[in-house]
Design an enzyme around this catalytic site. Structure first.
Site, PDB file in Angstrom:
ATOM      1  N   GLY B  30       3.691   8.170   2.659  1.00 45.27           N
ATOM      2  CA  GLY B  30       4.870   8.946   3.082  1.00 45.27           C
ATOM      3  C   GLY B  30       4.740   8.990   4.572  1.00 45.27           C
ATOM      4  O   GLY B  30       3.714   9.386   5.095  1.00 45.27           O
ATOM      5  N   THR B  31       5.745   8.586   5.279  1.00 41.37           N
ATOM      6  CA  THR B  31       5.454   8.009   6.592  1.00 41.37           C
ATOM      7  C   THR B  31       6.577   8.186   7.563  1.00 41.37           C
ATOM      8  O   THR B  31       7.708   8.467   7.178  1.00 41.37           O
ATOM      9  CB  THR B  31       5.285   6.496   6.362  1.00 41.37           C
ATOM     10  OG1 THR B  31       4.072   6.288   5.702  1.00 41.37           O
ATOM     11  CG2 THR B  31       5.321   5.701   7.624  1.00 41.37           C
TER      12      THR B  31
END
Lengths: 266, 231
Positions: B30-31
């Site tokens: 998750g970025t």
């Protein structure tokens, strides 16, 4: 006359005691008996030409082509056994489409000639297959480096890049004429190359001995936006007229020389 | 069962972007990822948080992978999927470089990645940004989101954190920024995303790609251009 194979020539997968593969050499003979094919790398593109003997009057001249487009930017001309050449060209087409699908880029003539050479070579390794009796000449444009190039693949799988190349029946005199042009030092334009190819082909053709022929010509150049295309009919006609003039002049020059020799000298 | 039936039967598309598509226990990047080209190169930037649910499995990970001498890839989505994809693309590019005798182009790298993502879209959850320098186009950036589309863009942002910074980047980006200004833009934007997205955080890693060499840089969590330490 060629040496007899004496048992070492029955299969591609057999070397002779002096290190030759006779089947591959015999395949070369098939090419040597076929129509002459000439390719020239020019300053602004690549030109290729192949002669096709018109065997019967009932043949439609434009059919049975020997130069084919393999991708937008590459064309292949062949001489030798025509069906064998067709197989190599079909493989070239497969390689070009799969390269485009995988890498998103048109195949370059260097990679195409390597792939065709590997394919042709494969058939010289197996006892159950025979080598291709055809030489293919590859002309193309590399969209990444923006350079055009000319390559030739022989029946043994050897491929080189050339300034100019010739294959088929008239290759020896054709090579001599091409060397005289010194194309590696002074390259010519595509228009000029078309004229030279036509001149060389007409020079080699003996109207008495050989059948009537058709000359297929194609090029990849700036004028065609680097797409492989046939040389327009108008350009071909102009080249043929120019070539015939050149050859007549040369004949006159030769007969003038002969007259001088006849004069007695005191 | 057809793809449509499977889609209607499985309600996971109603869940959040990150939990959908991840198998139980699988690790997600998750970025926030970003890439912006400049005259003579490109800057890639990413946060460093890798999470499994609410547990941060790695707070200093490197999400910028090298595909060839001057081509890099920012990874978002399933860490396993993107690592596998990166390995494949690196392999294909090295084979191609040997065959052609030239460095591969960013366009080619993006095309290979696109094909892998599109042909396997059922099984993958991967959004990547391919960015680098080549001698044909100079610096270029290609965005390859979840479905496997591939678009060349003047700049690209991706990952769960990117949704929070679309407005900021649209307002801040201009054509013709120089290398320093581009790097500042990347750091600032990623910092803002990290401040608002729970799945992004840690440090900011940047890679500046230029023909004469690449430079890796990192901004520690307490020196972010924007965030709790900087307020």
């Amino acid at each position: 006359m060629a040496s007899s194979g004496s048992g070492y020539d029955l299969s591609s997968s057999t070397f002779s005691p002096d290190g030759r593969i006779f089947q591959v050499e015999y395949a070369n003979k098939a090419v040597e008996n076929a129509g002459t094919c000439i390719g020239i790398q020019c300053t602004d593109g690549v030109v290729m030409g192949v002669t096709k003997p018109l065997l019967h009057k009932m043949l439609l001249a434009n059919s049975g082509k020997r130069i084919h487009t393999v991708s937008d930017t590459c064309g292949i001309a062949m001489t030798g056994f025509v069906p064998d050449g067709r197989q190599v060209i079909n493989r070239g087409r497969d390689e070009a489409t799969s390269y485009k699908e995988t890498y998103g880029q048109s195949i370059s003539p260097q990679v195409l000639s390597d792939r065709c050479a590997t394919f042709v070579h494969y058939f010289t390794l197996h006892g159950s297959l025979r080598p291709f009796g055809a030489t293919v000449v590859i002309g193309g444009y590399n969209a990444e480096t923006k350079k055009h190039s000319l390559h030739m693949v022989e029946p043994n799988g050897v491929a080189f890049q050339y300034y100019a190349c010739a294959a088929g029946k008239g290759r020896q005199p054709a090579k001599t004429e091409l060397e005289k042009l010194e194309l590696h030092k002074t390259p010519v334009t595509c228009e000029e190359a078309v004229k030279q190819i036509v001149r060389i082909i007409h020079m080699l053709h003996d109207a008495n001995k050989d059948k009537p022929f058709e000359l297929e010509l194609s090029w990849i150049c700036e004028a065609t936006q680097w797409k492989h295309a046939g040389v327009p009919q108008a350009t071909q006609k102009a080249a043929v007229e120019w070539a015939k003039e050149q050859l007549e002049e040369e004949e006159e020059d030769e007969s003038d020389d002969d007259d001088d020799e006849d004069e007695m000298e005191e | 069962m057809s793809r449509v039936e499977r889609y209607m039967n499985n309600q996971s598309h109603m869940e959040g972007a990150e939990s959908r598509g991840l198998k139980p226990g699988e690790v997600s990047t998750g970025t926030t990822i970003m890439a912006v080209p400049f005259e003579g190169g490109v800057v890639l930037g990413a946060d460093s948080r890798v999470s499994t649910g609410t547990y941060i499995a790695n707070r200093v990970s490197d999400k910028i992978a090298q595909l060839s001498d001057h081509i890099f890839c920012c990874r978002s989505g399933s860490a396993a999927d993107t690592q596998a994809l990166t390995d494949y693309v690196k392999h294909y590019l090295s084979q191609l470089a040997i065959e052609t005798g030239r460095q591969p182009t960013v366009k080619t790298a993006a095309h290979i990645m696109k094909r892998l993502c599109y042909e396997n879209k059922d099984k993958l959850m991967a959004g990547v940004i391919i960015a680098g320098w080549d001698d044909v186009e100079g610096g270029s950036v290609y965005n390859i989101p979840l479905g496997g589309s591939c678009i060349k863009m003047p700049f690209a942002i991706g990952g769960s954190g990117s949704t929070y910074i679309y407005g900021l980047v649209d307002a801040s980006f201009q054509e013709g920024l120089d290398e320093g200004a581009v790097r500042d833009l990347v750091k600032k934007s990623v910092a803002h995303a990290m401040a608002r997205d729970g799945s992004s955080g840690g440090i900011i890693r940047t890679v500046t790609v230029k023909p004469d060499g690449n430079a890796r840089d990192y901004t520690p969590g307490d020196k972010l251009p924007y965030g709790p330490a900087g307020w």
